[in-house]
Design a protein around this motif. Structure first.
Motif, mmCIF file in Angstrom:
data_model
loop_
_atom_site.group_PDB
_atom_site.id
_atom_site.type_symbol
_atom_site.label_atom_id
_atom_site.label_comp_id
_atom_site.label_asym_id
_atom_site.label_seq_id
_atom_site.Cartn_x
_atom_site.Cartn_y
_atom_site.Cartn_z
ATOM 1 N N ARG A 425 0.981 -1.220 0.057
ATOM 2 C CA ARG A 425 0.009 0.090 0.034
ATOM 3 C C ARG A 425 0.841 1.227 0.064
ATOM 4 N NH1 ARG A 425 -3.422 -2.505 3.838
ATOM 5 N NH2 ARG A 425 -2.149 -1.293 5.534
ATOM 6 N N ARG A 428 2.678 2.114 -3.293
ATOM 7 C CA ARG A 428 1.787 2.246 -4.444
ATOM 8 C C ARG A 428 1.362 3.905 -4.247
ATOM 9 N NH1 ARG A 428 -2.914 -0.615 -4.360
ATOM 10 N NH2 ARG A 428 -2.287 -1.915 -2.644
ATOM 11 N N SER A 429 1.156 4.300 -3.045
ATOM 12 C CA SER A 429 0.670 5.558 -2.775
ATOM 13 C C SER A 429 1.705 6.554 -2.861
ATOM 14 C CB SER A 429 0.138 5.899 -1.224
ATOM 15 O OG SER A 429 -0.045 4.764 -0.814
ATOM 16 N N LEU A 431 4.530 5.915 -5.201
ATOM 17 C CA LEU A 431 4.674 6.290 -6.259
ATOM 18 C C LEU A 431 3.492 7.144 -7.142
ATOM 19 C CD1 LEU A 431 5.467 2.462 -7.622
ATOM 20 C CD2 LEU A 431 7.044 4.574 -7.494
ATOM 21 N N LEU A 432 2.211 6.964 -6.478
ATOM 22 C CA LEU A 432 1.410 7.969 -7.109
ATOM 23 C C LEU A 432 1.799 9.333 -6.711
ATOM 24 C CD1 LEU A 432 -1.452 8.067 -8.567
ATOM 25 C CD2 LEU A 432 -2.489 7.882 -6.234
ATOM 26 N N ARG A 433 1.999 9.630 -5.549
ATOM 27 C CA ARG A 433 2.264 10.991 -5.271
ATOM 28 C C ARG A 433 3.361 11.385 -5.881
ATOM 29 N NH1 ARG A 433 0.919 9.233 -0.051
ATOM 30 N NH2 ARG A 433 3.131 8.323 0.240
ATOM 31 N N ASN A 435 4.321 10.852 -8.952
ATOM 32 C CA ASN A 435 3.756 11.329 -10.162
ATOM 33 C C ASN A 435 3.080 12.683 -10.025
ATOM 34 O OD1 ASN A 435 2.153 10.967 -12.580
ATOM 35 N ND2 ASN A 435 3.437 9.338 -12.850
ATOM 36 N N LEU A 436 2.312 12.766 -9.117
ATOM 37 C CA LEU A 436 1.446 13.956 -8.911
ATOM 38 C C LEU A 436 2.388 15.108 -8.885
ATOM 39 C CD1 LEU A 436 -1.493 12.941 -6.701
ATOM 40 C CD2 LEU A 436 -1.682 13.897 -9.139
ATOM 41 N N ILE A 437 3.483 14.933 -7.807
ATOM 42 C CA ILE A 437 4.267 16.067 -7.672
ATOM 43 C C ILE A 437 5.188 16.354 -9.019
ATOM 44 C CG2 ILE A 437 6.206 16.836 -6.277
ATOM 45 C CD1 ILE A 437 5.420 15.100 -4.105
ATOM 46 N N ASP A 440 2.959 18.562 -11.262
ATOM 47 C CA ASP A 440 2.941 19.913 -10.623
ATOM 48 C C ASP A 440 4.002 20.535 -10.878
ATOM 49 O OD1 ASP A 440 2.560 21.200 -7.352
ATOM 50 O OD2 ASP A 440 1.504 21.605 -9.419
ATOM 51 N N ASP B 166 -4.184 -0.686 -10.763
ATOM 52 C CA ASP B 166 -3.149 0.312 -9.877
ATOM 53 C C ASP B 166 -2.965 1.613 -10.743
ATOM 54 O OD1 ASP B 166 -1.283 -2.276 -8.567
ATOM 55 O OD2 ASP B 166 -3.013 -1.464 -7.492
ATOM 56 N N ILE B 167 -2.987 2.657 -10.115
ATOM 57 C CA ILE B 167 -2.691 3.803 -10.902
ATOM 58 C C ILE B 167 -1.403 4.312 -10.480
ATOM 59 C CG2 ILE B 167 -3.629 6.177 -11.381
ATOM 60 C CD1 ILE B 167 -5.458 4.154 -12.546
ATOM 61 N N PHE B 168 -0.807 4.508 -11.556
ATOM 62 C CA PHE B 168 0.658 5.204 -11.237
ATOM 63 C C PHE B 168 0.667 6.489 -11.951
ATOM 64 C CE2 PHE B 168 1.838 2.412 -8.188
ATOM 65 C CZ PHE B 168 1.937 1.077 -8.662
ATOM 66 N N PRO B 173 -3.979 16.249 -11.555
ATOM 67 C CA PRO B 173 -4.301 15.892 -10.383
ATOM 68 C C PRO B 173 -5.892 15.799 -9.851
ATOM 69 C CG PRO B 173 -2.645 17.554 -10.309
ATOM 70 C CD PRO B 173 -3.134 17.385 -11.553
ATOM 71 N N LEU B 176 -7.636 12.774 -10.420
ATOM 72 C CA LEU B 176 -7.320 11.651 -9.304
ATOM 73 C C LEU B 176 -8.085 11.941 -8.067
ATOM 74 C CD1 LEU B 176 -5.323 9.469 -8.275
ATOM 75 C CD2 LEU B 176 -4.150 11.282 -7.017
ATOM 76 N N ASP B 198 -7.913 2.870 1.552
ATOM 77 C CA ASP B 198 -6.584 3.266 0.672
ATOM 78 C C ASP B 198 -6.780 4.328 -0.229
ATOM 79 O OD1 ASP B 198 -5.417 -0.306 0.086
ATOM 80 O OD2 ASP B 198 -5.064 1.074 1.906
ATOM 81 N N HIS B 201 -7.380 7.545 1.631
ATOM 82 C CA HIS B 201 -5.891 7.992 1.913
ATOM 83 C C HIS B 201 -5.359 8.600 0.941
ATOM 84 C CE1 HIS B 201 -2.337 7.820 4.617
ATOM 85 N NE2 HIS B 201 -1.737 7.538 3.644
ATOM 86 N N ASN B 202 -5.315 8.379 -0.190
ATOM 87 C CA ASN B 202 -4.739 8.863 -1.353
ATOM 88 C C ASN B 202 -5.258 10.157 -1.493
ATOM 89 O OD1 ASN B 202 -2.849 6.987 -2.030
ATOM 90 N ND2 ASN B 202 -4.359 6.029 -3.544
ATOM 91 N N PRO B 207 -0.588 15.748 -2.925
ATOM 92 C CA PRO B 207 -0.115 16.971 -2.737
ATOM 93 C C PRO B 207 -1.151 18.204 -3.192
ATOM 94 C CG PRO B 207 1.139 15.518 -4.164
ATOM 95 C CD PRO B 207 0.159 14.809 -3.985
ATOM 96 N N TYR B 242 3.686 13.289 4.999
ATOM 97 C CA TYR B 242 3.688 13.711 3.681
ATOM 98 C C TYR B 242 2.678 14.156 3.271
ATOM 99 C CZ TYR B 242 2.103 8.735 3.900
ATOM 100 O OH TYR B 242 1.398 7.436 4.200
#
Lengths: 450, 425
Positions: A425, A428-429, A431-433, A435-437, A440, B166-168, B173, B176, B198, B201-202, B207, B242
Motif C-alpha cells: 500500500r 503504491r501511494s 509512486l502515485l504521489r 507522479n503527482l508532484i 505539478d 493500480d494507478i501510477f 491531479p 485523481l 487506501d 487516504h490517497n 499534494p 507526507y
C-alpha cells in the motif's frame, strides 16, 4: 507474644489454596505492636516517634482525617498538638489549633491571648536583633558571621512557621559556605523546610547537591539523604525508585531523623513500595535477604510478615495484614494519597503470581484463596487479561481459567502478511504521489520558463 | 464542391494508413471551426462515416454535432450514436485527439444523466476509458465520470473491476481526487473497507496547494471508515507527514462533528455514542453520511464482542448481552451469528445451554493455497520494488532535477575536480 488463634484456623483449612499447609497460617505470631489496628490507634505512641514541627503537622493531619465521627481520637490529637505548640513559638499554628478545638476540651485548652501576644512580641524583638546583627556582619563582610546570621534567621522563621522565608534564608547561606560541612548543613535545613512545605522538587535537587560534595559524608547523613530522596520519589509516585532509596538506608539512622521520618515509616514505605513494584527476584535479594533492612522490618513486624507471606504465596493472610494496616496508613501524612494505588498494585501482583504456574485454575478455589466471591474475582481477572498482564482465557460456563500461550508460528505468518500488505500500500501511494508532484513541478516550471 | 462533402471524402479516403491518418488529422484540425458552424447538417454526414474505420473523422464530426445545447428529445437520439461510436471506434485513432474524445464522453455522461438513466452510460464509458488508457496504470479523466455513473446506477461491481488496476500515472491531479473519492464510495458500498481506506487516504494525502471540497468530504468518510475497519482514530496520528501542509492544518476544521464522533468512539461508551449520533443526525444526513455513521455504531458492538473472544473461552449469551450493553440474549445471538457468518470471529453457539464457545482461528498456514498466496505476494512486492528503483533512476536523469541539483552543488568538491561546478543544460 500473643498468638492470634482466631484467624489462623481457617487458614490451616486452605490446604490446597495456599501451598504449604504445615507451616500454614498458625505459625504467624503477632508480636506486640506499637500501632494496633482499627480504632485502637495509639496516638501517644505514634506521636512519640517524632519530634519538632512534623509531630504537630502529623497530629493535625490525624485530627483532620478523623473528622467529627471519631471525635475521641480527634480531640486527643488536637490536645497533644496544643501541648506541643505551646512549647514552641508558633502563634499562627496556635490560633489554628484553638479554632479546631472549639472549646471542646475545657478551659485549659482555649485561646490564650496573653501567651500569643507575648510570643509575638518576643518574635518582633528577636527579629530586630537578628536584623541588626546581620547588617553589622554584612558591613564587616565576615563570611562566617554572615552565614551564621542567615542561618539564625532561617531557624527563627522556621520556629515561627514562616516556612517560605525560612527556606529563602537558608538558601542565602549558600554564597557564604566555605567548607563542605556548611554546604551539607544548608542542604539538610533546606530539605527539612521543603518537606514541611511539601515542595519535593527542591528536596530532590538539594539531596543531589549534598551528595555531590567532595568530602565523604558520614553514615547518618547519607542515611538521612536517602530517606529524604525516598520520600520525594514516593510523593511523585515513582514507587520503584522510592523503594530502592528506602532499602538503601542504613539502619544506624535509628530515630535520628525523627524530625522528618521515623524508622517504622522507613520500613513501611520501603516494604509496601517494594512489594508493589519489585519482581520476585528483586524482592528476594533486596528485601527479604537484606540484612540492613531487616533491622527496620523488626520494628514493624506486620510488614515483614506480609512480605514473607506474599513471597511464599500465602495470599489470604498477606491481604489480611494489608487490610488491617490500611486504617493506620490512611492517617499517615505522606502515604495516605498512595495507599489505594499501592494496595491495588499489590493485589494485582498477587493475582498474577497465583495464576502464573498453572495450566488451568479452578476459579472457585482461587476465590476462596483470595477471600472474594467468584463474580468479583472474574471481574478482576477480566481486567487483568484485557490489560495483557495475564495470558489466559476464562471458561465462564465451568468457571475455569485456562492458560493460553500465543501460537508464535501463526502470529508470525499473520505479521508477515500484514507487513507485506502494508508495504504494498505504502509504495503504491508513494509512486502515485511522486507522479503527482512531478506533474505539478513540470507545470510550474513550464510556466516559469514561459 | 461542398466543403463538407469534400471533407467526408477525405475522411473516407485517408483513414487507412498511419501516414494518411496524420495528414487527415491536420486537415481536420483546420476544418474544425467550419464543422462547428454547420452543426445542423451533420447528422446525415455521420451516417456516411463508419465509426470503426474512420474513427478520427467521426470523432471530429461528432464533436461538432454535439457541441450545442441538446434537449431531452435530441438526447434520446444522440445517446445511441455516441454509444455506438465508443463501442466501435479504433483506439489508436482516437488517442490522437484525446481531448475531443474526453469532451464527447463527458457530453454523453451529461445526456445520460439528463435522461435519468445512468446505467445506459456505464458500459460505454467503461469501454471508452479502457480505450483511452495508454496502459492500465494510466488514469484518464473518463475514469471519474465512469465511477460517478456506476455510483448513480448502483452497478458497484463494474466499478470495482476498474478499481482493481493500480494507478501510477496521472495527467491531471483533479482527476485523481474525483477518481479516488468515487472509488472509495464504491468500495464502501461493496464493504471492501480496506480498499476504500487506501483510496480515501490517497485523496487526503495528495499534494495540494490549497484545500478543496473533495478532500474535505473524503476526510469525513476517511474518519468513518477508519473507525469501522480499524476501530480507532487518533487525531494526533491521523495525517502522516507526507500529507500537504495545507491538509494537515485545515482539514480538521471542516470536519469537527466527525472528529468528535471519533473521540467518543474512543471512550468505548456505546450509550454516549448513540446519544451523540441522535443529536447530530441532521448534520450527518446533510453530508449523506448517515448510513456510514450507523455502521460505525454497529462496529462498536462488534469490536466489544471481539474483545470478549480474547478473554473468554465460553460465555453465556446473557453475559455477552450484559457486557456489550445489548438489550437481550436474543440480540446478542443475532450479532454473534452475523459475525460468525461474516468471518469476523470463530465461535459455536450452543443453543441448549445458551452458551457461546469461542474458537481459535483455524488457519494453520499449512495449505497449498496459503503458500501460493504468500508466493504471489512476494512476487508482487518484488515487482513494486523494481518499479520504485526504475522511477528513482528516471528522476535522477531528469533534466529539471539535474539543473536544480547542479545549482546547489558546492563550488569545490574534493572528490571530483574534473566535474564542472555547475550543470548548465
Amino acid at each position: 507474644m500473643d498468638a492470634d488463634d482466631d484467624s489462623s484456623n481457617p487458614m490451616i483449612d486452605e490446604i490446597y489454596a495456599n501451598g504449604d499447609a504445615a507451616e500454614g497460617g498458625g505459625g504467624e505470631k503477632r508480636s506486640r505492636r506499637l500501632i494496633i489496628s482499627g480504632d485502637q490507634f495509639d496516638i501517644e505512641a505514634y506521636a512519640s516517634l517524632y519530634s519538632g514541627r512534623t509531630k504537630i503537622a502529623r497530629l493535625l493531619f490525624i485530627a483532620d482525617q478523623c473528622g467529627d465521627d471519631n471525635s475521641a481520637m480527634q480531640l486527643e490529637a488536637l490536645r497533644m498538638a496544643f501541648d506541643e505548640i505551646k512549647k514552641g513559638e508558633n502563634s499562627q499554628l496556635f490560633r489554628e489549633v484553638v479554632n479546631k478545638i472549639g472549646g471542646r476540651l475545657g478551659l485549659d485548652y482555649t485561646m490564650d491571648v496573653a501567651w500569643c501576644e507575648a510570643v509575638d512580641r518576643r518574635a518582633e524583638q528577636k527579629k530586630e536583633k537578628l536584623d541588626n546583627e546581620l547588617n553589622a556582619y554584612r558591613t564587616n563582610l565576615i563570611k562566617e558571621s554572615i552565614r551564621m546570621g542567615y542561618n539564625d534567621f532561617g531557624d527563627f522563621y522556621y520556629a515561627h512557621g514562616q516556612l517560605g522565608e525560612a527556606f529563602k534564608s537558608y538558601v542565602r547561606t549558600r554564597d557564604y559556605c566555605t567548607t563542605s560541612k556548611h554546604i551539607i548543613h544548608m542542604c539538610m535545613s533546606a530539605i527539612l523546610v521543603s518537606i514541611e512545605m511539601g515542595q519535593f522538587t527542591h528536596v530532590t535537587s538539594y539531596v543531589s547537591k549534598a551528595e555531590q560534595t567532595h568530602e565523604a559524608l558520614d553514615q547518618i547523613t547519607i542515611a538521612k539523604l536517602r530517606c529524604a530522596a525516598g520520600l520525594a520519589k514516593l510523593v511523585s509516585k515513582k514507587y520503584k525508585l522510592a523503594a530502592r532509596k528506602f532499602l538503601e538506608t542504613a539502619p544506624e539512622l535509628g530515630s535520628q531523623y525523627n524530625e522528618v521520618i521515623a524508622p517504622q515509616d522507613i520500613a513501611t514505605y520501603g516494604g509496601l513500595c517494594a512489594l508493589a513494584t519489585f519482581d520476585r527476584t528483586e524482592l528476594k535479594t533486596k528485601v527479604i535477604d537484606n540484612i540492613n533492612f531487616r533491622n527496620f522490618l523488626e520494628l514493624v513486624p506486620e510488614v515483614r510478615e506480609l512480605i514473607n507471606d506474599f513471597y511464599s504465596s500465602h495470599y489470604a493472610s498477606c491481604l489480611e495484614y494489608l487490610a488491617n494496616l490500611k486504617a493506620n496508613l490512611l492517617l499517615d501524612i505522606h502515604l495516605h494519597d498512595h495507599v489505594e494505588t499501592l494496595y491495588d498494585q499489590i493485589r494485582h501482583k498477587a493475582l498474577i503470581q497465583y495464576t502464573l504456574p498453572f495450566v488451568s485454575v479452578d476459579l472457585q478455589m482461587m476465590a476462596s484463596a483470595f477471600k472474594t466471591t467468584i463474580s468479583e474475582l472474574e471481574k478482576e481477572l477480566v481486567a487483568l487479561i484485557t490489560d495483557n498482564q495475564i495470558q489466559a482465557r476464562i471458561d465462564s460456563h465451568n468457571k475455569i481459567l485456562y492458560a493460553r500461550h500465543a501460537d508464535q508460528r501463526n502470529a508470525t505468518f499473520q505479521r508477515v502478511l500484514e507487513t507485506g500488505r502494508g508495504f504494498d500500500r505504502d509504495v503504491r501511494s508513494m509512486l502515485l504521489r511522486t507522479n503527482l508532484i512531478k506533474h505539478d513541478y513540470n507545470a510550474r516550471s513550464l510556466s516559469r520558463k514561459l | 464542391m461542398d466543403p463538407l462533402e469534400a471533407l467526408v471524402a477525405q475522411i473516407q479516403g485517408l483513414s487507412s494508413t498511419p501516414g494518411d491518418i496524420s495528414r487527415l488529422h491536420v486537415i481536420l484540425k483546420q476544418a474544425d471551426d467550419s464543422l462547428r458552424s454547420e452543426s445542423t447538417r451533420l447528422s446525415p454526414v455521420l451516417a456516411q462515416l463508419a465509426p470503426s474505420e474512420h474513427s478520427l473523422g467521426f470523432l471530429y464530426v461528432l464533436d461538432a454535432f454535439t457541441s450545442g445545447q441538446i434537449s431531452k428529445q435530441q438526447a434520446e437520439t444522440t445517446v445511441p450514436i455516441i454509444t455506438g461510436f465508443i463501442n466501435a471506434c479504433n483506439a489508436e485513432q482516437i488517442r490522437l485527439a484525446p481531448e475531443k474524445f474526453v469532451l464527447v464522453c463527458k457530453r454523453l455522461k451529461d445526456q445520460v444523466m439528463m435522461l435519468e438513466a445512468p446505467i445506459r452510460g456505464v458500459g460505454p464509458l467503461f469501454n471508452a476509458a479502457r480505450k483511452l488508457q495508454l496502459s492500465t496504470e494510466h488514469l484518464t479523466p473518463l475514469h471519474s465520470d465512469f465511477l460517478l455513473l456506476c455510483l448513480l446506477a448502483k452497478c458497484y461491481k463494474t466499478g470495482l473491476s476498474i478499481l482493481e488496476d493500480d494507478i501510477f500515472e496521472v495527467d491531471q491531479p483533479r482527476d485523481l481526487f474525483l477518481y479516488c473519492y468515487y472509488g472509495g464510495m464504491i468500495c464502501i458500498g461493496l464493504k471492501r473497507f480496506q480498499k476504500a481506506l487506501d483510496l480515501l487516504h490517497n485523496v487526503v494525502t495528495a499534494p495540494m496547494s490549497s484545500l478543496n471540497a473533495i478532500a474535505v468530504e473524503a476526510y469525513k468518510k476517511y474518519i468513518l471508515v477508519s473507525l469501522i475497519h480499524h476501530g480507532q482514530w487518533q487525531i494526533s496520528t491521523s495525517l502522516p507527514k507526507y500529507a500537504s501542509s495545507v491538509a494537515q492544518r485545515s482539514l480538521k476544521n471542516f470536519c469537527q462533528p466527525y472528529i468528535e464522533l471519533a473521540n467518543i468512539y474512543g471512550t468505548e461508551k456505546i450509550a454516549e455514542l448513540e446519544a451523540y449520533v441522535q443529536t447530530n443526525t441532521e448534520k450527518f444526513e446533510n453530508d449523506n453520511n448517515l448510513g456510514l455513521v450507523k455502521q460505525v455504531v454497529l462496529s462498536m458492538y462488534k469490536r466489544n464482542i471481539q474483545r470478549l473472544t480474547q478473554t473468554y473461552l465460553t460465555l453465556s449469551l446473557q453475559d455477552i448481552a450484559n457486557t456489550v450493553q445489548l438489550n437481550s440474549p436474543k440480540e446478542a445471538e443475532m450479532h454473534v451469528l452475523q459475525m460468525i457468518q461474516d468471518g469476523e470471529i470463530y465461535a459455536t453457539i450452543n443453543q441448549r445451554d445458551g452458551m457461546v464457545r469461542f474458537l481459535e482461528d483455524p488457519e494453520q498456514y499449512k495449505t497449498c493455497e496459503m503458500i501460493e498466496h504468500i508466493d504471489s505476494s512476494i512476487q508482487r512486492i518484488m515487482a513494486l520494488s523494481r518499479k520504485l528503483t526504475a522511477m528513482d533512476e528516471q528522476i535522477s536523469c531528469d533534466q529539471l532535477y539535474l539543473s536544480k541539483v547542479g545549482r546547489e552543488r558546492q563550488r569545490y568538491d574534493f572528490d571530483d575536480f574534473d566535474v564542472p561546478t555547475k550543470f548548465n543544460i
